[in-house]
Design a protein around this motif. Sequence first.
Motif, mmCIF file in Angstrom:
data_model
loop_
_atom_site.group_PDB
_atom_site.id
_atom_site.type_symbol
_atom_site.label_atom_id
_atom_site.label_comp_id
_atom_site.label_asym_id
_atom_site.label_seq_id
_atom_site.Cartn_x
_atom_site.Cartn_y
_atom_site.Cartn_z
ATOM 1 N N GLU A 89 14.091 10.750 13.228
ATOM 2 C CA GLU A 89 14.141 11.171 12.042
ATOM 3 C C GLU A 89 15.277 11.565 11.634
ATOM 4 O O GLU A 89 15.060 12.051 10.434
ATOM 5 C CB GLU A 89 12.632 11.954 11.978
ATOM 6 C CG GLU A 89 12.064 12.378 10.515
ATOM 7 C CD GLU A 89 10.892 13.474 10.738
ATOM 8 O OE1 GLU A 89 9.902 12.642 10.718
ATOM 9 O OE2 GLU A 89 10.261 14.161 10.569
ATOM 10 N N ILE A 107 10.934 18.366 11.224
ATOM 11 C CA ILE A 107 10.894 17.201 11.791
ATOM 12 C C ILE A 107 10.732 16.833 13.311
ATOM 13 O O ILE A 107 10.380 18.230 14.163
ATOM 14 C CB ILE A 107 12.825 17.340 12.503
ATOM 15 C CG1 ILE A 107 13.373 16.960 10.492
ATOM 16 C CG2 ILE A 107 13.172 16.066 13.203
ATOM 17 C CD1 ILE A 107 15.407 17.256 10.995
ATOM 18 N N LEU A 134 9.560 10.637 2.848
ATOM 19 C CA LEU A 134 10.566 10.575 3.001
ATOM 20 C C LEU A 134 11.716 11.082 1.940
ATOM 21 O O LEU A 134 11.372 11.824 1.420
ATOM 22 C CB LEU A 134 11.836 10.278 4.180
ATOM 23 C CG LEU A 134 11.088 10.859 5.597
ATOM 24 C CD1 LEU A 134 12.018 10.188 6.588
ATOM 25 C CD2 LEU A 134 10.742 12.497 6.217
ATOM 26 N N LYS A 180 7.009 9.503 10.063
ATOM 27 C CA LYS A 180 7.616 8.859 8.881
ATOM 28 C C LYS A 180 8.117 7.897 8.237
ATOM 29 O O LYS A 180 9.211 7.767 9.110
ATOM 30 C CB LYS A 180 8.571 10.927 7.800
ATOM 31 C CG LYS A 180 6.761 12.251 8.573
ATOM 32 C CD LYS A 180 7.502 13.480 7.658
ATOM 33 C CE LYS A 180 8.000 14.482 8.766
ATOM 34 N NZ LYS A 180 7.651 14.550 9.756
ATOM 35 N N THR A 181 7.473 7.159 6.972
ATOM 36 C CA THR A 181 9.285 6.562 6.982
ATOM 37 C C THR A 181 9.395 6.083 5.695
ATOM 38 O O THR A 181 9.870 7.606 4.971
ATOM 39 C CB THR A 181 7.860 5.634 6.565
ATOM 40 O OG1 THR A 181 7.185 5.892 4.418
ATOM 41 C CG2 THR A 181 6.312 4.904 6.862
ATOM 42 N N THR A 182 10.785 6.128 5.569
ATOM 43 C CA THR A 182 11.887 6.229 4.511
ATOM 44 C C THR A 182 10.994 6.070 3.283
ATOM 45 O O THR A 182 11.531 7.903 2.943
ATOM 46 C CB THR A 182 12.673 4.651 4.542
ATOM 47 O OG1 THR A 182 13.041 4.774 6.680
ATOM 48 C CG2 THR A 182 13.746 5.440 3.395
ATOM 49 N N LEU A 238 16.441 10.983 7.798
ATOM 50 C CA LEU A 238 16.315 11.662 7.037
ATOM 51 C C LEU A 238 16.961 12.170 6.604
ATOM 52 O O LEU A 238 17.468 11.989 5.000
ATOM 53 C CB LEU A 238 15.735 12.846 7.424
ATOM 54 C CG LEU A 238 15.286 14.554 6.605
ATOM 55 C CD1 LEU A 238 14.511 13.742 5.146
ATOM 56 C CD2 LEU A 238 14.441 15.005 7.051
#
Length: 446
Positions: free
Chosen positions: A151, A146, A133, A128-130, A155
């Motif tokens: 991450e 998670i 998220l 997952k990218t910033t 996160l």
Amino acid sequence: MTLLDQLPSLHRAAPMRIEPAIWPLTARVDVDGRLCVGGVALTDIADEFGTPTYVLDEADFRQRAATYRSTLRGIRIVYAGKALLTTRVARWVADEHLGLDICSLGELAAGLAGGVDPRRMILHGNAKTTGELRTAIDAGVGRIVIDCGTEIALLASQLRKPQDVLIRVTPNVDIHGHAAVTTGVTDQKFGFAIDDGQALLAIRRVLDQPMLRLVGLHCHLGSQVTEATPYGDAIHRIVTLMADVRARYGVLLSELNIGGGHGVPYIDGDAGLDLKALAEVIDDALDTTCGAERFPRPVVVVEPGRALSARAGVTVYRVVAVKHQPGGRTFVSVDGGMSDNPRVALYGARYTVTVANRHPLGPTQPVTVVGRYCEAGDAIAHDVALPVDLHPGDVLAVACTGAYHHSMASTFNMVGRPPVVSVRDGRADLMVRRETTADLLLRDVN
């Protein structure tokens, strides 16, 4: 005048066999020999919407959702949107009081547009990218799973208020022989291994982050799982880990998500996962392990995708050519192929195919149904029995195409993706329009 007109009793003797375990619940053959789904003849859909077209039986999808709720009582049902997701499907999910498992911002947007409460969504993904998220947090997604160590801090850095999270663990339950794809073992890209202590370390790191509220653990054993026993093995291993977390850190985890991957039959004789057996295995595993560990029963969550949507779907094609190779196979070419169904080329998947526009009264022969694309591996079905008199213009229906067809379709050879049409009570409604050449050119920058 045809033979069927002269001998009406043949209507009862000759209808195509529609295997209930494979075709949609509403699939029927009418007196003209046409295959109908949701009270609509597939030939009418072919005439109105063209071919190929994905057809989705709304009643089938909703009935399977209801069966999950009634069979797995006390268990939360979350639909895995990666199998098939449109705004209309998301609306069915919301109507049926299911949660929604999402893996991208596109799936998040479709779920929101369809009216799914974001608090009932679970965000998955091993990378997952910033931005993903941040968008999920702002939308109010209920659970974020998670999947890797980086991450955790990433996160936490995006949060302005506490966020409920799950940690994906790999219980090292090997289901080879019971599934098509295995993801519950250690040597694959998802999750934290229980065996070598990675899962405990990740749990400790999450607990050290005040903005991350760890509510439970998640696992996924694989896809096309046809036996319930491995889920019991996973529950035993994960509840034991939960008990260890309580002993080490004084934290009581209350949620156990055992994923999906529930198998369905694609051809006659295929096995599918028995939901009643699954319910019994879950109950027995919780009784045994929670009793032994003196651990309170966690809330169990399951994430079926294919099991809800696959059999609701039928793909309609039109025969373009029939070619008999001397001393070899007979090839039936249709106007779709690996662009709308990549699973044959990717996984060697097998499918049930039938003529949809007439009674196939004559003898049959084994044929290979192939697509229109410039690729040798472009096939829809190998060695299926179809009428010897099959000819261009006939309409073919391929069963069990409601999962991982629309969602995995491509624009190979710059051919637009097919439309999705829902059927119910004699009515056909366009859910997703056909992709046009103009659509394909929109992204080109001159």
